[in-house]
Design a protein around this motif. Sequence first.
Motif, short mmCIF file in Angstrom:
data_model
loop_
_atom_site.label_atom_id
_atom_site.label_comp_id
_atom_site.label_asym_id
_atom_site.label_seq_id
_atom_site.Cartn_x
_atom_site.Cartn_y
_atom_site.Cartn_z
N GLY A 282 23.04 -13.56 25.83
CA GLY A 282 22.52 -14.57 24.93
C GLY A 282 22.25 -14.04 23.54
N THR A 283 23.11 -13.15 23.04
CA THR A 283 22.91 -12.53 21.73
C THR A 283 24.11 -12.81 20.83
OG1 THR A 283 23.87 -10.46 22.57
CG2 THR A 283 21.47 -10.69 22.66
N LYS A 284 23.99 -12.38 19.57
CA LYS A 284 25.08 -12.44 18.60
C LYS A 284 25.61 -11.02 18.39
CE LYS A 284 24.52 -16.86 17.79
NZ LYS A 284 25.53 -17.86 18.19
N GLN A 285 26.87 -10.95 17.95
CA GLN A 285 27.50 -9.63 17.83
C GLN A 285 26.79 -8.75 16.81
OE1 GLN A 285 31.70 -9.74 17.39
NE2 GLN A 285 31.94 -7.62 17.92
N ARG A 296 18.87 0.73 25.32
CA ARG A 296 18.42 -0.64 25.08
C ARG A 296 18.71 -1.58 26.24
NH1 ARG A 296 17.49 -4.99 25.58
NH2 ARG A 296 17.39 -6.76 24.14
N TRP A 297 19.90 -1.48 26.82
CA TRP A 297 20.33 -2.49 27.79
C TRP A 297 20.29 -2.00 29.23
CZ3 TRP A 297 20.66 -7.25 25.94
CH2 TRP A 297 20.91 -7.43 24.58
N LEU A 298 20.46 -0.71 29.45
CA LEU A 298 20.49 -0.19 30.83
C LEU A 298 19.53 1.00 30.96
CD1 LEU A 298 24.36 -0.22 31.39
CD2 LEU A 298 22.73 -1.94 32.17
N SER A 316 20.04 -2.82 36.66
CA SER A 316 19.53 -4.05 36.04
C SER A 316 19.80 -4.02 34.54
CB SER A 316 18.02 -4.20 36.29
OG SER A 316 17.76 -4.34 37.67
N LEU A 317 20.29 -5.13 34.00
CA LEU A 317 20.51 -5.28 32.57
C LEU A 317 19.23 -5.85 31.96
CD1 LEU A 317 22.70 -5.17 30.30
CD2 LEU A 317 23.12 -7.59 30.78
N ARG A 318 18.66 -5.12 31.01
CA ARG A 318 17.39 -5.52 30.40
C ARG A 318 17.65 -6.57 29.30
NH1 ARG A 318 12.79 -2.55 29.80
NH2 ARG A 318 13.27 -1.88 31.92
N LEU A 319 17.15 -7.79 29.51
CA LEU A 319 17.31 -8.86 28.55
C LEU A 319 16.03 -8.98 27.72
CD1 LEU A 319 19.00 -11.51 30.88
CD2 LEU A 319 20.10 -9.84 29.39
N GLU A 320 15.98 -10.05 26.94
CA GLU A 320 14.79 -10.27 26.13
C GLU A 320 13.60 -10.59 27.04
OE1 GLU A 320 14.65 -9.78 22.97
OE2 GLU A 320 16.81 -9.38 22.73
N ASN A 321 12.38 -10.39 26.51
CA ASN A 321 11.15 -10.68 27.25
C ASN A 321 11.07 -9.93 28.57
OD1 ASN A 321 10.46 -12.56 25.20
ND2 ASN A 321 11.68 -14.14 26.23
N GLN A 322 11.69 -8.75 28.61
CA GLN A 322 11.62 -7.87 29.77
C GLN A 322 12.26 -8.46 31.02
OE1 GLN A 322 10.50 -4.64 29.40
NE2 GLN A 322 10.44 -5.28 27.25
N LYS A 323 13.08 -9.48 30.84
CA LYS A 323 13.79 -10.04 31.99
C LYS A 323 14.92 -9.10 32.39
CE LYS A 323 12.83 -14.90 30.97
NZ LYS A 323 13.43 -16.23 30.67
N GLU A 324 15.24 -9.11 33.67
CA GLU A 324 16.29 -8.22 34.16
C GLU A 324 17.33 -9.02 34.93
OE1 GLU A 324 14.49 -5.12 36.43
OE2 GLU A 324 13.77 -4.04 34.64
N LEU A 325 18.57 -8.55 34.80
CA LEU A 325 19.70 -9.22 35.42
C LEU A 325 20.47 -8.20 36.25
CD1 LEU A 325 21.25 -12.01 35.26
CD2 LEU A 325 22.70 -10.93 33.58
#
Length: 820
Positions: A282-285, A296-298, A316-325
């Motif tokens: 959900g980001t821009k390039q 930052r991401w992993l 887990s991929l770290r998203l915004e607000n400390q959410k993980e995918l």
Amino acid sequence: MYRIYDCLATQHDIVLVLVAIAIGLGGIHTAFNLYARACMGRLQQRFAWLFLTGVVTGGGIWATHFIAMLAYDPVLPVGYEPVLTATSLVIAIGATMFGFSIASVAGPHLLLSRLVGGLVVGLGISAMHFTGMMAMSVPGVISWHMDIVIAAILMGAVFGMISLWLAGPARTPKQKLLGKVNLTIAVATMHFSAMGALIVTPDPTVPVPAQLISQQYLAIGVAIVAALLIAIGFVTALVDRQMRAHINNRMHILGDSAIEALVLTQNGRIIDVNESFLRLTGTKQHDVIDQDFLARWLPETPLAFQQGNLNYVETSLRLENQKELPVEVIRREIPADDIADDTTIFGLRDLRERYAAEKHIRFLAEHDSLTKLLNRTTFNDRLSEALQESDETGVPTTVMCVDFDHFKELNDSFGHIAGDHALRELGERLGKLISDELTIARVGGDEFVVLLHHQNRTNPNSIKTHTQEVAQKILDCIALPIFINQENRAKLSASIGVAHYPQDGADAESILFHADLAMYRVKQSGGNDVVFYSSEMDEEYRFKRQLASNLRVALENEQLELYYQPQCHADDKEIQSFEALLRWKDAELGQVPPGRFIPIAEETGLIIPLGEWVLRTACFEAAGWDKPLGIGVNLSAVQLQKHELPEVVAAILEESGLDPKRLELEVTETALIHNPARSMKILSDIKKLGVRIAMDDFGTGYSSLATLQNFPVDRIKIDQSFVTKLVGNAQAGAIVRAVINLSRDLALDVIAEGVETDEQANFLTDHDCRAVQGYMFGHPRPISDYAHIVHPQTPAPETAPEPAKSGKKPANRHSGIETV
């Protein structure tokens, strides 16, 4: 500062100054494009691009310097010494090439290499400037304000360092702009500050060499050099950019076509991503470029993966607000080529769907698909864990076997779809009872098992009370009406057997078995209750198992025999027919009553071959009689549900040669109601063979009048329970009279069972019951005792066993096979 301003304002041609600055900007602009290209690719390609960067940058700065020199008017004629002029060009090219080379070196001291590279470029500009000034020849004496000289050198060095520090690898427009601006400032401040430090004192005695380059020729030369260098650099950078843009465009199309998210990094920092990664995060390039990808991401990836020793990981991929995918990541190293530097590409795949599918598969593997409760396999695993925990803590564990009462009747009445609906609803209800201490599973059909943890309870009374409370909750849960359709609600009950570990068994198998034994004890007692296991149940089970084994052997070895009881005319006591009754004398157990072994035969399935043996033996026996008397054979409820029964009866009649009219098959009302439609079809097919049908134990079952109306019955047998009470019981007498009258009105024959006294016989005769059966007219005996009856030419035996003075017919209500 004023001297510098005065020198620039009064001693310089502003037009030429602006031209010099423009040429410098052009050269520096082209130089940073070339430098960005020099920061990637293989080592040999880097050398080539760094050389070209140095030539364009040094040549541009040199051209800027000499055009600015041409703009300077010292009021005296000026000439330029060719060797020193050329030397200044070499210094400019060499210093800038060397400085940019140092700055392009990647490694742990990246900042230091850029600062040192900028310092070399700044000092090289100063060296080129003063070498070029030394090439200037005038009829006078040249001197300097050293404080301004030092300041000029320092400013060139500082802005040179700032330029390459802020430019970095010059990959983004911002980095390039910062580098260009600061390097332009370095050149301009250093040059014009140094010119402000110049002092020219006219002196005609100073000789001027003849081999000087005039300002006109110098202007032409500088213009040609500047134009060629900038053009070469610009065209080269443009061609390379177009080629790289074409390749990058193709790679972007390829990358954006991939379902997986792709991330390209150099030295751990992101240089490019595809659309799938942007959608995933959900980001821009522009937000992700130049970020430290792993940090930052992993951030949770193992060290081996970060160092490149491991190429695959699920993390887990770290998203915004400390959410993980949840993602799986593949790492691939791409060696440097002519276009790019060493690159690492990461492929990421979203694992949410896979994890959800795996979770669903695990759920299906561990749970029953109909009720959503645990299945047998998972329950066994939980039970093993619970028993191990019980061994460690000393707290008993309880197992309950739960079986719904009369569930088969619900299926037979409303169909299996309704039965499945009931199981689903009951599963949902029971599922609400599940807690940390209570586990419920469906192990098949309408059978459920319960695992109860008592946690900190150790007192036997407390454990029993707790178990009873839980069992009662289960009974109450099952007892609630179940919606079947708009007109019908089903209300079920359950039988629950309970066993405790380790009190009632040493392992999971024995605990389950003993709980199952207790549950069957509830079934035998009518259901809707809770029974705790006791050792007597195990003894009874072993006895039943032995009885079933011996019965199977007796059937195979023809150790069974038939006894025959007369059925007589009430007036003259003439025998009209016999009822065949099964008898078994076991070598170990002695004489086994039919009421003992018939239910076991029904439970084990032996009743089918056993019933066929009785029918076959009776038919063959009756077919050999000289007097064509009738023969009655009982059918069990299990036999009556077999579609092939009419074919079996027909085959036996054909093999034995018995007239079908002489055969009478006796069925009970209880046997008929299990599946009325099937029973009707089977009895109708048997009736077509010419065989008579008798309703046994009439009045003791269900819906007797409806049974007479719907089923093809030829004769009614009045149950002995009514006949025994004829004398002295007005109600029994009324029932018997009603049955006799009903039979006469329906044109059915009637026979009374269990007649033992003259009073009973007289009552029946007075009320027009013409057929009787009981100890008064003959005991069940081997047919040899009645040989004089079935073979009239055979003389009657001189003595016969005394008939019992009293005796009741212990009929087995669970089987159609008579148990007298």
